[in-house]
Write an enzyme that holds these catalytic residues in place. Structure first.
Site, PDB file in Angstrom:
ATOM      1  N   LYS A  78       0.852  -1.202   0.000  1.00  0.00           N
ATOM      2  CA  LYS A  78       0.000   0.000   0.000  1.00  0.00           C
ATOM      3  C   LYS A  78       0.884   1.248   0.000  1.00  0.00           C
ATOM      4  O   LYS A  78       1.917   1.279   0.678  1.00  0.00           O
ATOM      5  CB  LYS A  78      -0.892  -0.025   1.243  1.00  0.00           C
ATOM      6  CG  LYS A  78      -1.949   1.068   1.310  1.00  0.00           C
ATOM      7  CD  LYS A  78      -2.819   0.903   2.564  1.00  0.00           C
ATOM      8  CE  LYS A  78      -3.915   1.954   2.655  1.00  0.00           C
ATOM      9  NZ  LYS A  78      -4.765   1.784   3.851  1.00  0.00           N
ATOM     10  N   SER A 153      -9.774   1.739   3.013  1.00  0.00           N
ATOM     11  CA  SER A 153      -8.951   2.550   2.146  1.00  0.00           C
ATOM     12  C   SER A 153      -7.916   1.752   1.353  1.00  0.00           C
ATOM     13  O   SER A 153      -7.369   2.259   0.374  1.00  0.00           O
ATOM     14  CB  SER A 153      -8.222   3.596   2.988  1.00  0.00           C
ATOM     15  OG  SER A 153      -7.323   2.969   3.897  1.00  0.00           O
ATOM     16  N   SER A 177      -9.811  -0.801   7.155  1.00  0.00           N
ATOM     17  CA  SER A 177      -9.273  -0.641   5.804  1.00  0.00           C
ATOM     18  C   SER A 177      -8.559  -1.856   5.218  1.00  0.00           C
ATOM     19  O   SER A 177      -8.186  -1.821   4.054  1.00  0.00           O
ATOM     20  CB  SER A 177      -8.316   0.538   5.756  1.00  0.00           C
ATOM     21  OG  SER A 177      -9.054   1.723   5.664  1.00  0.00           O
TER      22      SER A 177
HETATM   23  N1  GLN Z   1     -13.041   3.984   6.515  1.00  0.00           N
HETATM   24  C1  GLN Z   1     -12.484   4.378   7.761  1.00  0.00           C
HETATM   25  C2  GLN Z   1     -12.039   5.824   7.656  1.00  0.00           C
HETATM   26  O1  GLN Z   1     -12.343   6.428   6.695  1.00  0.00           O
HETATM   27  C3  GLN Z   1     -11.326   3.499   8.110  1.00  0.00           C
HETATM   28  C4  GLN Z   1     -10.127   3.785   7.328  1.00  0.00           C
HETATM   29  C5  GLN Z   1      -8.953   2.956   7.672  1.00  0.00           C
HETATM   30  O2  GLN Z   1      -9.055   1.896   8.296  1.00  0.00           O
HETATM   31  N2  GLN Z   1      -7.797   3.445   7.299  1.00  0.00           N
HETATM   32  O3  GLN Z   1     -11.423   6.377   8.515  1.00  0.00           O
END
Ligand code: GLN
Length: 485
Positions: A78, A153, A177
């Site tokens: 990532k 994400s 995420s």
């Molecule tokens: N979707 C959640 C957020 O927007 C979690 C994101 C993540 O785990 N990085 O913060």
């Protein structure tokens, strides 16, 4: 079977028997990337030359009889995990030209294991989002249906595995995420216990929640990646100094004697009926395989989303203060004084969601509001952790849906942040409590979209999760389906 569709452990067997070389495997994956990447857009950077060079080094290791489980296996990382000499953008304009001078601990560990890096995966900007639509570099598409989101994400990391553009990958999970995109893309994704994997070289979003973890095509590969990335790192004060077990030894085909808790709060309003029935069927399968189940309650989880959207933005507002155009990254042009330069750099460099979080977090931390928001949220966070402690007194692991719905349409929730935030309703409590969690495929919707089962366990009990997941996988075929593309 095409090489790019195989698992790391299958490829390892072939490498060991000299039926294939790491160069051939990497070539197969790079050709696949050329073929499907225009449709999927899982990458921000493809590192084809580096990959070929590493593949040749891996081949040399195999020649010498020095090949390990990941030697010569093409992986993706990532784009918020530092890779020396390879751009690390965090999906943001503000780090568009940032090339780290060092490797994150996990990157260094994968290199030492002889893995081949084929590229950096697309992601929501600074890991804020659930659909990968917040990337400055454009959205990733779900390999099962190009009109749908891959989750986020870490959507690029998940889509790349599902689409055959790598064998496995790394993501990061702050509120879901890793698990939610794994669920959307029909693969396995695991968030280890907070502290199990070093965050050194992981660009921080919310430091008390962030954790790096693997995506893979099956539970075995997940265990192999965990073996490679877990462990203590003196450069990271939150990494825990505990011995790392060989996680493949937890891969039993047996759940007899285990008690699995079913949190009643996870089966209420807002849960898609198709997801509910797939998860309930998965629970029955595990019961048939010998597990006991008990209903448990996590009453405080009702507040998890609210707590998360105070704590994560608060930490983010502080972590993101360093991007000001001075030391590195993007700087807005044509400004004559320092304040103007800061303002323009941050206005142009960050996208809408990141700005929203910085404003929320700055507000929550501001004098006079700190007690009402951040402190209160921290107190409720403790109550959430205590709910889990009580639940784990009665069971070995918890089973829940990973996400309330299968993958939704691109564009469907971009203008409604609150709807988007609800995608993580089942994954966020685990981060707040620092627990390990995994998602694996447990069914498909009528439209043919994957559905994920989430398995949670107590701190540092990754092995229990892997045991339940592997038993489920050995007795079902959901993980064998691959998207047509
Ligand atoms: N979707 C959640 C957020 O927007 C979690 C994101 C993540 O785990 N990085 O913060």
């Amino acid at each position: 079977m095409k090489l790019f569709k195989m698992t790391a452990h299958e490829l390892h067997e072939m490498l060991r028997r000299k039926e294939v070389s790491s160069v051939e495997i990497t070539e197969s994956v790079l050709r696949r990337i050329e073929e499907v990447e225009p449709k999927v857009h899982a990458f921000i950077t493809v590192t084809a030359d580096l990959a070929m060079e590493q593949a040749r080094q891996a081949a040399a290791r195999w020649e010498k009889g020095d090949g390990g489980p990941l030697t010569g296996i093409p992986l993706v990382i990532k784009d918020l995990i530092c890779t020396q000499g390879v751009p690390t953008t965090c999906g943001s304009r503000i780090l568009q030209n940032y090339v780290p001078t060092y490797d994150a601990t996990v990157t260094a560990k994968l290199k030492a294991a002889g893995a081949v890096l084929v590229g950096k995966a697309n992601m929501d900007e600074f890991a804020m989002g659930s659909s990968t639509e917040n990337s400055f570099y454009g959205p990733t598409r779900n390999p099962w249906d190009l009109g749908k989101i891959p989750g986020g994400s870490s959507g690029g990391s998940a889509a790349a595995v599902a689409a055959g553009e790598c064998i496995a990958s790394l993501g990061s999970d702050t509120g879901g995420s890793i698990r939610q995109p794994a669920s959307c893309c029909g693969i396995v994704g695991m968030k280890p216990t907070y502290g199990r994997v070093s965050r050194y070289g992981l660009v921080a979003f919310a430091s008390s929640l962030d954790q790096i973890g693997p995506f893979a095509r099956d539970v075995w590969d997940t265990a192999l990646l965990l073996n490679a990335i877990c462990g203590h790192e003196p450069l990271d004060s939150t990494s825990v100094d505990l011995p790392v077990p060989d996680y493949t030894r937890a891969l039993e085909n047996d759940v007899k004697g285990m008690t699995l808790g079913i949190p009643k709060e996870c089966f209420g309003q807002g849960l898609d009926p198709e997801v509910e029935s797939a998860v309930r069927r998965a629970i029955q399968i595990l019961e048939r395989l010998g597990a006991q189940t008990v209903e448990v309650s996590l009453p405080m989880s009702d507040y998890a989303l609210a707590v998360y959207y105070i704590i994560a933005p608060a930490e983010a507002s502080s972590n993101l203060a360093r991007y000001d155009g001075v030391k590195y990254g993007f700087r807005a042009k044509g400004n004559h004084d320092l304040m103007e330069m800061y303002k323009e750099t941050r206005s142009q460099g960050f996208g809408a969601e990141v700005k929203r979080r910085i404003m929320l977090g700055t507000y929550a931390l501001s004098s006079g509001y700190y007690d009402a928001y951040y402190l209160k949220a921290s107190q409720v966070r403790t109550l959430i952790r205590q709910d889990f402690e009580k639940a784990f007194a009665a069971c070995d692991a918890l089973l829940t849906p990973t996400a309330p719905t299968p993958a939704f349409k691109l564009g469907e929730k971009v203008d409604d942040p609150l709807q988007m935030y609800l995608s993580d309703i089942f994954t966020i409590p685990c981060n707040l409590a620092g627990l390990p969690g995994l998602s694996l495929p447990c069914g498909y919707s009528k439209e043919g979209l994957p559905i994920g089962l989430q398995i949670l366990a107590n701190h540092f009990q990754e092995e229990k999760i892997l045991r339940v997941a592997h038993t489920f996988e050995q007795n079902t075929e959901f993980h064998l389906r691959q998207p047509a593309l």
